[in-house]
Design an enzyme around this catalytic site. Structure first.
Site, PDB file in Angstrom:
ATOM      1  N   GLU A 299       0.815  -1.209   0.000  1.00 37.43           N
ATOM      2  CA  GLU A 299       0.000   0.000   0.000  1.00 37.43           C
ATOM      3  C   GLU A 299       0.851   1.262   0.000  1.00 37.43           C
ATOM      4  O   GLU A 299       0.649   2.172  -0.805  1.00 37.43           O
ATOM      5  CB  GLU A 299      -0.929   0.008   1.217  1.00 37.43           C
ATOM      6  CG  GLU A 299      -1.796   1.249   1.322  1.00 37.43           C
ATOM      7  CD  GLU A 299      -2.666   1.427   0.104  1.00 37.43           C
ATOM      8  OE1 GLU A 299      -2.686   2.543  -0.460  1.00 37.43           O
ATOM      9  OE2 GLU A 299      -3.325   0.448  -0.310  1.00 37.43           O
ATOM     10  N   ASP A 303       1.107   4.047  -3.024  1.00 36.03           N
ATOM     11  CA  ASP A 303       0.706   5.438  -2.814  1.00 36.03           C
ATOM     12  C   ASP A 303       1.840   6.416  -3.107  1.00 36.03           C
ATOM     13  O   ASP A 303       1.633   7.439  -3.772  1.00 36.03           O
ATOM     14  CB  ASP A 303       0.235   5.631  -1.373  1.00 36.03           C
ATOM     15  CG  ASP A 303      -1.101   4.952  -1.098  1.00 36.03           C
ATOM     16  OD1 ASP A 303      -1.779   4.578  -2.064  1.00 36.03           O
ATOM     17  OD2 ASP A 303      -1.454   4.793   0.078  1.00 36.03           O
ATOM     18  N   SER A 519      -7.356   1.653  -3.842  1.00 32.69           N
ATOM     19  CA  SER A 519      -6.088   2.164  -3.324  1.00 32.69           C
ATOM     20  C   SER A 519      -5.247   2.751  -4.461  1.00 32.69           C
ATOM     21  O   SER A 519      -4.392   3.608  -4.221  1.00 32.69           O
ATOM     22  CB  SER A 519      -5.295   1.042  -2.652  1.00 32.69           C
ATOM     23  OG  SER A 519      -5.830   0.721  -1.396  1.00 32.69           O
ATOM     24  N   ILE A 562     -18.504   7.872 -16.922  1.00 32.36           N
ATOM     25  CA  ILE A 562     -18.419   6.417 -17.095  1.00 32.36           C
ATOM     26  C   ILE A 562     -19.844   5.871 -17.093  1.00 32.36           C
ATOM     27  O   ILE A 562     -20.585   6.057 -16.129  1.00 32.36           O
ATOM     28  CB  ILE A 562     -17.600   5.768 -15.955  1.00 32.36           C
ATOM     29  CG1 ILE A 562     -16.261   6.494 -15.786  1.00 32.36           C
ATOM     30  CG2 ILE A 562     -17.396   4.289 -16.237  1.00 32.36           C
ATOM     31  CD1 ILE A 562     -15.393   6.528 -17.002  1.00 32.36           C
TER      32      ILE A 562
END
Length: 603
Positions: A299, A303, A519, A562
């Protein structure tokens, strides 16, 4: 709005010149039916085990803070961009002086002097460290060690606590008590299975048409890189600067370590100009910076690599927020899982200077978070917004079934934990907070909604005015009776926007690895917001701050809508993406050049 009425407390009945605590009866302050699903009582907590209790004091001026937030975040208001200073914000966060006196007297009755108390910068949070035995006496409760069936994690909690009657109007909440949430990173799963990451070969120079009508490298359909995001979202011709104090912040919680060797290797592969650059590391509550490969976090790597890689040379800040102290999960020393958002908010709100854009990819099912805690943490998010900070959160990875994408949509157990065991969709938190911008997920080119993108409607927060028209229009398109009883049609709806969230190519432990989840979407969208702030600051304008009033009034015109895909979960197909806003991809993905043109015309 439900949020405001909770925070405006009837002080008149409680404010008195003397407080007769002795002999005053305890009354239940907060009680839950039982622990969240997966937790069970293991044993009584040891009396000498130390708890770090955080006590939230009411903020009687919060309605004024909220009203000012709406005004300074609305591009059509004369106060747009007139953000408050730290000191001005704290005046609106501060508890009533008599609350401070009453709570201090209560603490003193239990042998806790001012030297034993840590106060937040606005004095609205009080932190004390006490043994379980004293906490049980103060709160008229019994703590137990709870274990989690799937993870084996151990925590010390209770399902009910009480306070002297006269304290009830002077304390919003005390934690850890009834908190069983596991604030964890959303998905960010390494694709070890090759079937999950299709091997597709493209001829050199092969392109496909992107959402902005420009040519995009065809390989972006199977591997997302920094270049792919810049192509897809139309920012190839924009260059950021490091001369204007613009900063992108990335949050990491409890042993999520960003590996610097991995970051430099990533830069070499995807942004060579950034090679050798670094970011500012800030440790909060004992957060560490373990640089061994074994400790590298998927993670945190994701990021920092994509967030800082997209925005270089814009300054980057990585917050590492830890548990305190680091326990070994056994009976004698169970995990200390103090809620990370409160610790992080305490620190950031105490700083004079805060990054203009901050991305977070952590959360949990809303119902696993006590209502009072969610309200107060969300208020903290509003306090950052009024200071000009854009807060972005991933929506989650369980479709309409909540934050976790680990369980197939067809077999998710979506039940209320209030004792009624009702079947219901599970919104996520902090995504359900109306003062943050929530990012859902897309995949492929042309873009469609990715099936794990969490979205839906809060059961805690009422729908804010800024999204009333957009959400009502979506609900009007649903067939009568669609998912009746499974969601709160009047709740804060999310996500607000979206970005690619599959097949992101990161470096993890020295190796290229594909990753997916919202994420991925949050730091990606945050990167483009940071670029927009860069453009505004260079033009002598204020940063964008809390984004949603802008996005829902005019910003949506510069997003790629979308219109296909859905977010299955809870044994259903979930909601569908459609023209306009929807609870799968919000208003869509960014077209940077259009957004830049739009934000530079605003005051």
């Amino acid at each position: 709005m439900k949020f405001v009425t909770l925070l405006v407390l009837p002080f008149a009945a409680a404010l008195a010149s003397t407080v007769p605590f002795r002999g005053c009866k305890h009354k239940v302050k907060e009680s839950i039916h039982g622990p969240s699903r997966g937790w069970y009582v293991h044993s009584p907590a040891l009396k000498h085990h130390i708890l770090q209790l955080k006590i939230a004091l009411p903020q009687p001026k919060f309605p004024e803070l909220e009203q000012q937030l709406w005004e300074i975040s609305d591009p059509n208001h004369t106060r747009y961009g007139a953000y408050l200073s730290k000191q001005e914000t704290e005046e609106l966060m501060a508890p009533h002086p008599e609350t401070l006196d009453i709570v201090s007297e209560w603490l003193a009755l239990h042998g806790l002097g001012e030297e034993d108390v840590k106060r937040s910068s606005a004095r609205d949070w009080v932190t004390i460290r006490v043994p379980v035995g004293l906490a049980e006496e103060m709160l008229d409760t019994t703590y137990y060690v709870y274990k989690h069936t799937a993870t084996g994690e151990s925590i010390v909690r209770t399902t009910s606590y009480s306070l002297p009657d006269i304290l009830h109007d002077h304390v919003d909440l005390i934690q850890p008590t009834t908190m069983f949430a596991q604030f964890k990173a959303f998905r960010s799963t390494l694709h070890w299975n090759k079937e999950m990451h299709p091997a597709v070969s493209y001829s050199p120079g092969q392109t496909i048409t992107g959402p902005a009508g420009n040519a995009v490298n065809a390989s972006c359909n199977s591997t997302i890189t920094l270049s792919c995001l810049r192509q897809l979202y139309n920012s190839e011709n924009f260059t950021t600067t490091d001369k204007n104090n613009n900063t992108l912040g990335i949050t990491g919680y409890i042993e999520a370590y960003a590996n610097n060797k991995d970051l430099q290797q990533f830069y070499q592969a995807q942004n060579p100009s950034a090679y050798g650059s670094n970011y500012t590391l800030i440790s909060i509550n004992g957060g560490k910076n373990n640089q061994s490969y074994d400790a590298a976090s998927v993670e945190a790597n994701l990021d920092t690599q994509f967030g800082f890689g997209l925005t270089w040379p814009t300054h980057g800040t990585f917050y590492t927020t830890g548990g305190e102290p680091p326990f070994i999960p056994d009976l004698a020393t169970p995990n200390n899982t103090n809620e990370p958002y409160a610790d992080w908010l305490d620190y950031v709100l105490s700083q004079d200077n805060v990054p203009q854009t901050i991305s977070t990819s952590y959360g949990d099912d809303e119902q696993s978070v006590p209502y009072t805690y969610a309200i107060r943490v969300c208020a903290g998010m509003a306090s950052l917004g009024i200071r000009g900070v854009s807060l972005l959160f991933g929506s989650g990875d369980g479709g309409v079934g909540g934050g976790s994408g680990d369980i197939p949509a067809t077999t998710q157990i979506c039940k209320s934990n209030d004792g009624h065991n009702l079947t219901m969709f599970l919104p996520t938190f902090p995504a359900s907070c109306p003062y943050v911008t929530v990012v859902g997920g897309t995949v492929s080119i042309p873009e469609t909604a990715v099936d794990f993108s969490s979205g839906g409607f809060s059961n805690y927060f009422a729908r804010p005015a800024y999204q009333e028209a957009a959400v009502s229009a979506y609900l009007a398109k649903l067939a009568p009776g669609t998912y009746k009883g499974l969601y709160n049609s009047t709740g804060r709806a999310f996500p607000d926007v979206a970005a690619q969230s599959r097949y992101f190519s990161i470096i993890h432990q020295g190796q290229p690895q594909p990753v997916d989840g919202t994420s991925c979407a949050s730091p990606a969208f945050a990167g483009f917001v940071s670029m927009l702030n860069d453009a505004r600051i260079n033009a002598g304008k204020a940063p964008l701050g809390f984004l949603n009033p802008f996005l829902y009034s005019t910003g949506y015109k510069a997003l790629n809508d979308i219109t296909s895909g859905n977010n299955p979960g809870c044994g259903t197909l979930g909601f569908n993406a459609t023209v306009g806003w929807d609870p799968v991809t919000g208003y869509g993905t960014p077209n940077f050049e259009k957004l830049k043109e739009l934000v530079l015309t605003m005051p």
